[in-house]
Motif scaffolding. Structure first.
Motif, PDB file in Angstrom:
ATOM      1  N   PHE A 157      38.546   8.063  -6.889  1.00 39.83           N
ATOM      2  CA  PHE A 157      38.160   6.699  -6.534  1.00 39.83           C
ATOM      3  C   PHE A 157      37.921   6.579  -5.030  1.00 39.83           C
ATOM      4  O   PHE A 157      36.890   6.079  -4.581  1.00 39.83           O
ATOM      5  CB  PHE A 157      39.240   5.715  -6.992  1.00 39.83           C
ATOM      6  CG  PHE A 157      38.872   4.274  -6.804  1.00 39.83           C
ATOM      7  CD1 PHE A 157      38.061   3.630  -7.724  1.00 39.83           C
ATOM      8  CD2 PHE A 157      39.330   3.558  -5.714  1.00 39.83           C
ATOM      9  CE1 PHE A 157      37.710   2.301  -7.554  1.00 39.83           C
ATOM     10  CE2 PHE A 157      38.982   2.237  -5.527  1.00 39.83           C
ATOM     11  CZ  PHE A 157      38.176   1.598  -6.458  1.00 39.83           C
ATOM     12  N   GLY A 158      38.892   7.075  -4.255  1.00 36.86           N
ATOM     13  CA  GLY A 158      38.761   7.024  -2.797  1.00 36.86           C
ATOM     14  C   GLY A 158      37.526   7.778  -2.332  1.00 36.86           C
ATOM     15  O   GLY A 158      36.777   7.305  -1.472  1.00 36.86           O
ATOM     16  N   ALA A 159      37.318   8.958  -2.929  1.00 33.47           N
ATOM     17  CA  ALA A 159      36.171   9.778  -2.528  1.00 33.47           C
ATOM     18  C   ALA A 159      34.864   9.083  -2.881  1.00 33.47           C
ATOM     19  O   ALA A 159      33.888   9.159  -2.128  1.00 33.47           O
ATOM     20  CB  ALA A 159      36.244  11.145  -3.196  1.00 33.47           C
ATOM     21  N   ASN A 160      34.840   8.380  -4.010  1.00 30.81           N
ATOM     22  CA  ASN A 160      33.653   7.616  -4.393  1.00 30.81           C
ATOM     23  C   ASN A 160      33.284   6.623  -3.309  1.00 30.81           C
ATOM     24  O   ASN A 160      32.127   6.507  -2.905  1.00 30.81           O
ATOM     25  CB  ASN A 160      33.945   6.807  -5.670  1.00 30.81           C
ATOM     26  CG  ASN A 160      33.367   7.472  -6.888  1.00 30.81           C
ATOM     27  OD1 ASN A 160      32.638   8.440  -6.769  1.00 30.81           O
ATOM     28  ND2 ASN A 160      33.693   6.953  -8.055  1.00 30.81           N
ATOM     29  N   VAL A 161      34.298   5.864  -2.875  1.00 28.07           N
ATOM     30  CA  VAL A 161      34.072   4.819  -1.871  1.00 28.07           C
ATOM     31  C   VAL A 161      33.659   5.450  -0.544  1.00 28.07           C
ATOM     32  O   VAL A 161      32.701   5.021   0.107  1.00 28.07           O
ATOM     33  CB  VAL A 161      35.345   3.962  -1.699  1.00 28.07           C
ATOM     34  CG1 VAL A 161      35.178   2.961  -0.570  1.00 28.07           C
ATOM     35  CG2 VAL A 161      35.665   3.248  -2.994  1.00 28.07           C
ATOM     36  N   TYR A 162      34.381   6.522  -0.171  1.00 27.78           N
ATOM     37  CA  TYR A 162      34.099   7.156   1.115  1.00 27.78           C
ATOM     38  C   TYR A 162      32.707   7.792   1.115  1.00 27.78           C
ATOM     39  O   TYR A 162      31.952   7.657   2.078  1.00 27.78           O
ATOM     40  CB  TYR A 162      35.175   8.198   1.418  1.00 27.78           C
ATOM     41  CG  TYR A 162      34.989   8.866   2.751  1.00 27.78           C
ATOM     42  CD1 TYR A 162      35.125   8.141   3.935  1.00 27.78           C
ATOM     43  CD2 TYR A 162      34.664  10.217   2.846  1.00 27.78           C
ATOM     44  CE1 TYR A 162      34.939   8.744   5.165  1.00 27.78           C
ATOM     45  CE2 TYR A 162      34.484  10.824   4.059  1.00 27.78           C
ATOM     46  CZ  TYR A 162      34.620  10.085   5.226  1.00 27.78           C
ATOM     47  OH  TYR A 162      34.429  10.682   6.441  1.00 27.78           O
ATOM     48  N   ASN A 163      32.372   8.472   0.020  1.00 27.21           N
ATOM     49  CA  ASN A 163      31.075   9.146  -0.025  1.00 27.21           C
ATOM     50  C   ASN A 163      29.921   8.156  -0.082  1.00 27.21           C
ATOM     51  O   ASN A 163      28.849   8.416   0.465  1.00 27.21           O
ATOM     52  CB  ASN A 163      31.012  10.109  -1.215  1.00 27.21           C
ATOM     53  CG  ASN A 163      31.924  11.289  -0.999  1.00 27.21           C
ATOM     54  OD1 ASN A 163      32.129  11.720   0.130  1.00 27.21           O
ATOM     55  ND2 ASN A 163      32.498  11.804  -2.064  1.00 27.21           N
ATOM     56  N   ALA A 164      30.154   7.008  -0.729  1.00 24.86           N
ATOM     57  CA  ALA A 164      29.113   5.982  -0.750  1.00 24.86           C
ATOM     58  C   ALA A 164      28.866   5.481   0.669  1.00 24.86           C
ATOM     59  O   ALA A 164      27.720   5.275   1.090  1.00 24.86           O
ATOM     60  CB  ALA A 164      29.535   4.828  -1.653  1.00 24.86           C
ATOM     61  N   PHE A 165      29.942   5.326   1.420  1.00 29.60           N
ATOM     62  CA  PHE A 165      29.813   4.908   2.818  1.00 29.60           C
ATOM     63  C   PHE A 165      29.074   5.977   3.627  1.00 29.60           C
ATOM     64  O   PHE A 165      28.169   5.658   4.410  1.00 29.60           O
ATOM     65  CB  PHE A 165      31.184   4.619   3.427  1.00 29.60           C
ATOM     66  CG  PHE A 165      31.289   4.927   4.885  1.00 29.60           C
ATOM     67  CD1 PHE A 165      30.561   4.192   5.831  1.00 29.60           C
ATOM     68  CD2 PHE A 165      32.105   5.956   5.326  1.00 29.60           C
ATOM     69  CE1 PHE A 165      30.643   4.501   7.171  1.00 29.60           C
ATOM     70  CE2 PHE A 165      32.182   6.265   6.667  1.00 29.60           C
ATOM     71  CZ  PHE A 165      31.446   5.538   7.596  1.00 29.60           C
ATOM     72  N   LEU A 166      29.431   7.251   3.429  1.00 31.72           N
ATOM     73  CA  LEU A 166      28.768   8.325   4.181  1.00 31.72           C
ATOM     74  C   LEU A 166      27.272   8.333   3.887  1.00 31.72           C
ATOM     75  O   LEU A 166      26.449   8.468   4.798  1.00 31.72           O
ATOM     76  CB  LEU A 166      29.359   9.677   3.814  1.00 31.72           C
ATOM     77  CG  LEU A 166      30.630  10.115   4.547  1.00 31.72           C
ATOM     78  CD1 LEU A 166      30.959  11.546   4.185  1.00 31.72           C
ATOM     79  CD2 LEU A 166      30.500   9.972   6.052  1.00 31.72           C
ATOM     80  N   ALA A 167      26.933   8.167   2.600  1.00 33.49           N
ATOM     81  CA  ALA A 167      25.519   8.164   2.229  1.00 33.49           C
ATOM     82  C   ALA A 167      24.804   7.010   2.923  1.00 33.49           C
ATOM     83  O   ALA A 167      23.674   7.138   3.395  1.00 33.49           O
ATOM     84  CB  ALA A 167      25.373   8.049   0.715  1.00 33.49           C
ATOM     85  N   LEU A 168      25.496   5.879   3.022  1.00 38.57           N
ATOM     86  CA  LEU A 168      24.955   4.696   3.681  1.00 38.57           C
ATOM     87  C   LEU A 168      24.707   4.966   5.167  1.00 38.57           C
ATOM     88  O   LEU A 168      23.750   4.480   5.753  1.00 38.57           O
ATOM     89  CB  LEU A 168      25.972   3.560   3.524  1.00 38.57           C
ATOM     90  CG  LEU A 168      25.504   2.132   3.634  1.00 38.57           C
ATOM     91  CD1 LEU A 168      24.561   1.827   2.491  1.00 38.57           C
ATOM     92  CD2 LEU A 168      26.714   1.197   3.569  1.00 38.57           C
ATOM     93  N   SER A 169      25.590   5.769   5.761  1.00 39.47           N
ATOM     94  CA  SER A 169      25.463   6.061   7.191  1.00 39.47           C
ATOM     95  C   SER A 169      24.409   7.131   7.442  1.00 39.47           C
ATOM     96  O   SER A 169      24.132   7.458   8.590  1.00 39.47           O
ATOM     97  CB  SER A 169      26.803   6.517   7.760  1.00 39.47           C
ATOM     98  OG  SER A 169      27.030   7.862   7.409  1.00 39.47           O
TER      99      SER A 169
END
Lengths: 440, 177
Positions: free
Chosen positions: A291-303
């Protein structure tokens, strides 16, 4: 701050949180949410996503395989299969120099074929093999080192929880990955046996001997492992041949091992509850990280960071093999202190685009499999490298009277064997790929 | 007083986890039956309709039911190589902060999940094959999530107690995976 800078800044913050012992999944979750806020300038979009994110993550069909495999491993541990595997391996190998330790490795490999988890394999086989190793005069260092290393076979030999996660992240075919992992897994077992045979020749007093078993005994013991073979062929064979989905295979495996445990009298109300609670803890741990990785990776993709990083590395014209070497070395170093699953979830979304953009002379589909196997092995080495290899702790804790330092020394030959294997598999991708090419 | 609350929370969390385990076992059994039905389709049997929908909804409940237990047993993976050199008190403070953050995460996830549930109910969304309302599945997950918040709250209270008494902390067994 540009989005790219926010992405870059998230690393030190994330590492700082992780290294002050904030749970890894939670750290990724927090940094992901805050990063999202800084990129978008508002909490509204992420809060809107959170309405469905828990359910969609926890109900993902591809992830439902994880609790089922974990439950299967627990039932397998209750079914007495670890004893019959060890007995069979010991009658065939026990009389050799270091043979009982080799038998422990062989039994771990067999158990790994029905269990997708490293620590469960180490813990289960440790219970069976440690007393036997002691009985035949094996030193604490060799015994604990053998079982800690043998435990990693639980995840190197399919089925494997880590490979499932990798397959989802890197969009690879699970069946093909399981096929690709098979030969390297067998090589791992052989490598460990060679390490043992060299070790006992250098230190002859570290191992006693076991009387040779007659062929009648050997075949009788071999008959005892048929439930293991049956479950393995049903589960892994079913995935290979496409009879059912990996999740269905895991369900069948859980039912199969559960029934065997029930017939052997290993599954009672009490052990059932224990099995559930261990499964519960491990499942929740994995899903919080996912779950945490999902949120973090979505943010990274956004950046835009992963894309930019991949473009940067390709534009520099670095030698692909050097990049690969650095990445594998990074995993080995970080694996000494970090949990393997978190490491994969954290890094694959960044590393995979980078390495996929480089040319290793393989078609993209095969590259994804080969890289997955390499990563799987190097992160698993982390489970047995001092100072914080989880397997070392588990086994050392079970072996009363063996100091941690002895275990560190005992596992060294196995770590060397692992490093040699990584070099061989990196140099010759065909070892991981030929069965896939032949089968598919 | 506090001790009896602790016992009660532990009992609740354990019960929910066991319920999750029973559902997980049921998922495994149902899937096995469904596959058997599919294999024997020539003999007039058939797979369980919508089996994968049941797997999905069931697994979501299972995971949420397991979260509180993992929380209570400190089962979440973390890196302690640096904090091992800190003193006992510093580690108790870290425990408290980590559990506080985990509690906040649990509250936010539960709160948003509840709004997700209301959305699903308002739009009357159903699953594709079995046509059961999706908010039912969301509602089952609320059981686990609310228990998680309770467990998280209790962890924080327990941490404060340990810190007040400056008790030596015990490392709980990590999870197995």
């Amino acid at each position: 701050m540009t989005n790219l800078e926010i992405g870059l800044w998230s690393f030190p913050v994330l590492l700082a949180l992780i290294f002050v012992r904030v749970p890894i999944g939670l750290s990724m979750l927090i940094v992901g949410v805050l990063g999202n806020y800084f990129v978008r300038g508002s909490f509204t979009p992420i809060l809107a996503q959170f309405k469905d994110l828990s359910f969609s993550t926890f109900s993902a069909y591809s992830l439902s395989i994880i609790p089922l495999f974990l439950l299967m491993g627990q039932f397998a541990a209750l079914g007495g299969m670890s004893q019959s595997l060890f007995k069979a391996a010991a009658t065939w190998l026990g009389h050799r120099k270091g043979g009982v330790a080799m038998a422990a490795v062989g039994a771990c490999a067999g158990f790994g074929a029905i269990c997708g988890s490293s620590l469960a394999t180490a813990a289960t086989m440790g219970q069976v093999a440690l007393p036997e190793l002691k009985r035949y005069g094996y030193s604490g260092a060799l015994a604990t080192g053998t079982l800690a290393a043998g435990g990693t076979l639980g995840i190197l030999i399919p089925p494997s929880v880590i490979l499932v996660i990798y397959a989802i992240l890197a969009e690879q075919n699970i069946a093909k990955l399981f096929v690709a992992a098979f030969v390297p897994g067998i090589l791992a077992a052989i490598g460990y046996m060679i390490a043992i045979s060299i070790y006992v020749r250098l230190k002859p007093d570290s191992a006693g001997s076991r009387p040779r078993a007659s062929y009648r005994e050997r075949f009788a013991a071999l008959m005892g492992v048929w439930p293991v073979l049956m479950v393995f062929f049903l589960v892994v064979g079913g995935i290979y041949f496409g009879w059912f989905t990996p999740t269905e295979a895991a369900a069948i495996g859980a039912v199969g091992t559960g029934v065997i445990a029930l017939l052997n009298g290993g599954l009672t109300r009490k052990t059932f509850i224990e099995a559930i609670l261990v499964t519960a803890s491990a499942t929740a741990m994995i899903f919080l990280i996912v779950f945490g990785a999902n949120v973090y990776n979505a943010f990274l993709a956004l950046s835009q960071l992963p894309q930019e990083a991949a473009a940067f590395v390709t534009a520099q014209g670095f030698n692909p093999w050097l990049v690969l070497f650095i990445i594998l070395a990074f995993y080995m170093v970080f694996g000494c202190v970090m949990d393997s699953l978190s490491m994969i979830l954290l890094t694959i979304p960044i590393f995979f685009p980078i390495v996929s953009a480089l040319d290793f002379g393989l078609p993209p589909a095969e590259f994804g499999l080969w890289f997955g196997i390499l990563v799987l092995i190097v992160v698993e080495v982390g489970l047995i490298t001092p100072p914080v290899g989880m397997n070392l702790f588990i086994i050392n804790n079970m072996a009363k009277g063996t100091s941690m330092l002895e275990t560190y020394k005992g596992v060294l030959p196995f770590v060397i064997s692992d490093v040699i294997r990584v070099v061989i598999l990196t140099a010759f991708p065909v070892i991981s790929l030929f069965v896939v090419r032949w089968l598919f | 007083m506090l001790a009896s609350i602790g016992k009660w929370v532990e009992g609740l969390v354990k019960a929910v986890a066991i319920l999750g385990g029973i559902v997980l076992s049921a998922i495994a059994l149902m899937t096995a039956v469904s596959i058997a039905g599919r294999a024997l389709i020539d003999f007039g049997l058939r797979p369980v309709p919508g089996d994968f929908e049941l797997v999905e909804a069931g697994t979501a409940f299972v995971v949420t039911a397991f979260l509180p237990w993992c929380q209570l047993r400190r089962g979440h993976a973390s890196v302690s190589i640096l904090t091992d050199i800190f003193g006992n008190r510093a580690n108790l403070v870290i425990d408290l902060l980590a559990d506080l953050l985990l509690l906040i995460a649990a509250i936010v996830m539960t709160w948003r999940h509840f709004y997700g549930l209301l959305d699903k109910q308002a739009y009357g969304e159903t699953t594709f094959i079995l046509q059961f309302p999706l908010w039912w599945a969301y509602a089952f997950c609320m059981v686990g999530l609310i228990t998680w918040v309770i467990a998280g709250l209790w962890s924080v209270i327990a941490d404060i107690g340990l810190l007040k008494r400056n008790q030596i902390r015990v490392e709980d067994a990590g999870a197995i995976h």
